[in-house]
Enzyme design. Structure first.
Site, mmCIF file in Angstrom:
data_model
loop_
_atom_site.group_PDB
_atom_site.id
_atom_site.type_symbol
_atom_site.label_atom_id
_atom_site.label_comp_id
_atom_site.label_asym_id
_atom_site.label_seq_id
_atom_site.Cartn_x
_atom_site.Cartn_y
_atom_site.Cartn_z
ATOM 1 N N SER A 145 0.796 6.392 -3.784
ATOM 2 C CA SER A 145 1.485 6.072 -2.532
ATOM 3 C C SER A 145 0.471 5.903 -1.396
ATOM 4 O O SER A 145 0.599 5.023 -0.548
ATOM 5 C CB SER A 145 2.484 7.177 -2.175
ATOM 6 O OG SER A 145 3.687 7.019 -2.889
ATOM 7 N N THR B 71 3.017 8.854 -11.167
ATOM 8 C CA THR B 71 3.213 10.295 -11.310
ATOM 9 C C THR B 71 3.083 10.707 -12.770
ATOM 10 O O THR B 71 2.387 11.681 -13.104
ATOM 11 C CB THR B 71 4.581 10.727 -10.755
ATOM 12 O OG1 THR B 71 4.725 10.242 -9.419
ATOM 13 C CG2 THR B 71 4.696 12.245 -10.746
ATOM 14 N N LYS C 132 9.609 15.821 3.521
ATOM 15 C CA LYS C 132 10.590 15.533 2.474
ATOM 16 C C LYS C 132 11.908 15.181 3.142
ATOM 17 O O LYS C 132 12.201 15.623 4.266
ATOM 18 C CB LYS C 132 10.783 16.746 1.553
ATOM 19 C CG LYS C 132 11.212 16.355 0.142
ATOM 20 C CD LYS C 132 10.055 15.756 -0.636
ATOM 21 C CE LYS C 132 10.472 15.382 -2.057
ATOM 22 N NZ LYS C 132 9.320 14.888 -2.833
ATOM 23 N N LYS D 29 0.158 19.665 -1.912
ATOM 24 C CA LYS D 29 -0.164 18.638 -2.898
ATOM 25 C C LYS D 29 -1.158 17.620 -2.333
ATOM 26 O O LYS D 29 -2.152 17.269 -2.988
ATOM 27 C CB LYS D 29 1.123 17.934 -3.340
ATOM 28 C CG LYS D 29 0.976 16.992 -4.510
ATOM 29 C CD LYS D 29 2.308 16.343 -4.865
ATOM 30 C CE LYS D 29 3.360 17.352 -5.234
ATOM 31 N NZ LYS D 29 4.627 16.719 -5.661
ATOM 32 N N ASN E 192 11.889 8.747 -14.168
ATOM 33 C CA ASN E 192 10.629 8.033 -13.946
ATOM 34 C C ASN E 192 9.425 8.862 -14.356
ATOM 35 O O ASN E 192 8.542 8.398 -15.089
ATOM 36 C CB ASN E 192 10.518 7.629 -12.476
ATOM 37 C CG ASN E 192 9.190 6.971 -12.158
ATOM 38 O OD1 ASN E 192 8.220 7.633 -11.808
ATOM 39 N ND2 ASN E 192 9.132 5.664 -12.296
ATOM 40 N N LYS F 20 3.930 12.795 4.532
ATOM 41 C CA LYS F 20 4.261 11.974 3.364
ATOM 42 C C LYS F 20 5.213 12.756 2.485
ATOM 43 O O LYS F 20 5.012 13.942 2.238
ATOM 44 C CB LYS F 20 2.988 11.668 2.573
ATOM 45 C CG LYS F 20 3.188 10.627 1.494
ATOM 46 C CD LYS F 20 3.146 9.245 2.089
ATOM 47 C CE LYS F 20 3.499 8.172 1.073
ATOM 48 N NZ LYS F 20 4.939 8.119 0.753
#
Length: 417
Positions: free
Chosen positions: A350, A191, A107, A95, A222, A71
């Protein structure tokens, strides 16, 4: 807000090594966890509006797949490098493990300034990049999401392209999508709200009331805008925010809802009339209770760490503090809430979006945020308890907790063949 001072991959490796000192992990397992599982570099043509063709470079890195599918977001930025993407993928592994969701880290990145492209050019670029990385992504293998320079629209193009290539709609291949095609309520602010949840817990632990606390936010995209709004709604006083143009400062507090509307219209915080214009460098050193760096990597360094006046640094961005700066802040008694804990709200929701997409069963926003709060508070408590047990700071504690969980899963699965 330059991110050029330290190679992020070297920073990630240094953090990994520091955590290993507090772990009894076999050397072979540690070596396995140190490196990405796979890396893909693609160079592809994109047709521009004037008819010309431009060659674009992009990356997708999978760091670890032991605990589940990978992810991680996709970043569009002119300064993207493979080492940056490697570091971000590794941090994503930790994370996901810190908040204990069944993912590994990945990523992606494209070397491009998205603000120099038209909407049509962005769509062309996204669809071609998706085609180039389609052998890596999938709802059971690797699930991208938005990051710096990307948004829900980009995720919609990515999902549509992947679905076309596979002959049927696959909503669960990405998260951070628009609600109309399977996105989750609460994802956009997740987030930033997650930053608030763990900052609130940190303030409670050290005895700082959130009501009236002075908050400074670097980066008003954001993450930063939603973190500022969430802190504002909790009664904190957000006295300064910044973006790439600079910062705005008002010691009496900024009207965050109105400022968000202003920035949506103008894309520039410095044109807000109710405050003084300051530089990003000045913003980082303001007197405050909480500093939230929510921009890019390497913002707090050995050069400015001595000037930080916050009592708590809550890392909304990935890798905003260098290892040497970490040491300086710790020596000065400043509590750092690390990125792999502090900004994990996005990947947590997510995960909720992915689960909802796989089941075709969706939750209301209240349910999403309630589940998010429960996970973030539990993760903070786990990290805090680890820090006390090991006598280390929260970053080392979070990394130790994460590495231990991934190492345990590696040992349980075994080495094939």
């Amino acid at each position: 807000m330059s991110s050029k001072q330290r190679n992020p991959w070297h920073v990630a490796q240094e953090q990994f090594d520091k955590a290993l000192h507090h772990l009894d992990v076999p050397a072979s397992i540690a070596e396995f966890l140190r490196y990405p599982k796979r890396e893909l570099t693609v160079n592809f043509p994109v047709r521009m509006d004037d008819g010309s063709v431009r060659i674009i470079t992009g990356y997708r890195v999978h760091h670890n797949t032991v605990r589940g599918p990978t992810k991680g977001g996709i970043r569009y930025h002119q300064d993207v490098t493979l080492d940056e993407v490697r570091a971000l993928a590794m941090w994503m592994t930790w994370k996901c493990a810190v908040v204990n969701i069944p993912y590994g880290g990945a990523k992606g990145g494209i070397v491009v300034d998205p603000y120099q492209l038209s909407q049509r050019e962005l769509e062309n670029l996204t669809r071609r990049y998706t085609t180039e990385i389609t052998m890596l992504i999938g709802p059971d293998s690797d699930i991208p999401a938005p990051d710096v320079g990307t948004n829900a629209q980009v995720m919609a193009w990515l999902m549509d392209t992947y679905s076309i290539l596979h002959g049927h709609s696959v909503p669960a291949v990405v998260t951070g999508k628009p609600l109309s095609i399977g996105g989750s309520l609460g994802r956009n602010q997740a987030t930033g709200v997650g930053v608030m949840y763990v900052t609130r817990e940190a303030m409670r632990r050290v005895g700082i009331p959130i009501e009236g606390a002075r908050v400074v936010v670097q980066g008003f995209g954001n993450v930063g805008s939603n973190a500022a709004l969430a802190m504002h709604e909790q009664g904190a006083k957000v006295i300064a925010v910044s973006d790439v143009h600079g910062g705005i400062y008002n010691p009496n507090g900024l009207d965050i809802p109105a400022l968000i509307r202003h920035v949506l219209e103008t894309r520039n915080v410095t044109t807000w009339p109710d405050g003084d214009v300051i530089t990003n460098e000045e913003l980082l050193t303001l007197e405050c209770e909480v500093l939230i760096p929510a921009a890019l990597e390497n913002q707090i360094t050995s050069e400015n760490a001595h000037e930080i006046k916050a009592k708590i640094v809550a890392e909304g961005a990935n890798g905003p503090t260098t290892p040497r700066a970490d040491e300086i802040l710790r020596e000065r008694g400043i509590l750092v809430v690390p990125d792999i804990l502090c900004n994990a709200g996005g990947v947590t929701v997510s995960y909720f979006e992915w689960v909802q997409g796989l089941q075709s069963f969706f939750w209301d926003e209240e349910e999403v945020l309630k589940r998010l709060e429960r996970i973030m508070v539990r993760a903070f408590d786990d990290v805090w308890n680890m820090a006390e047990a090991k006598g280390v700071d929260l970053r080392i504690a979070a990394t130790v907790l994460a590495i231990n969980r991934v190492a345990e899963a590696t040992v349980m699965r075994g080495i094939y063949p």
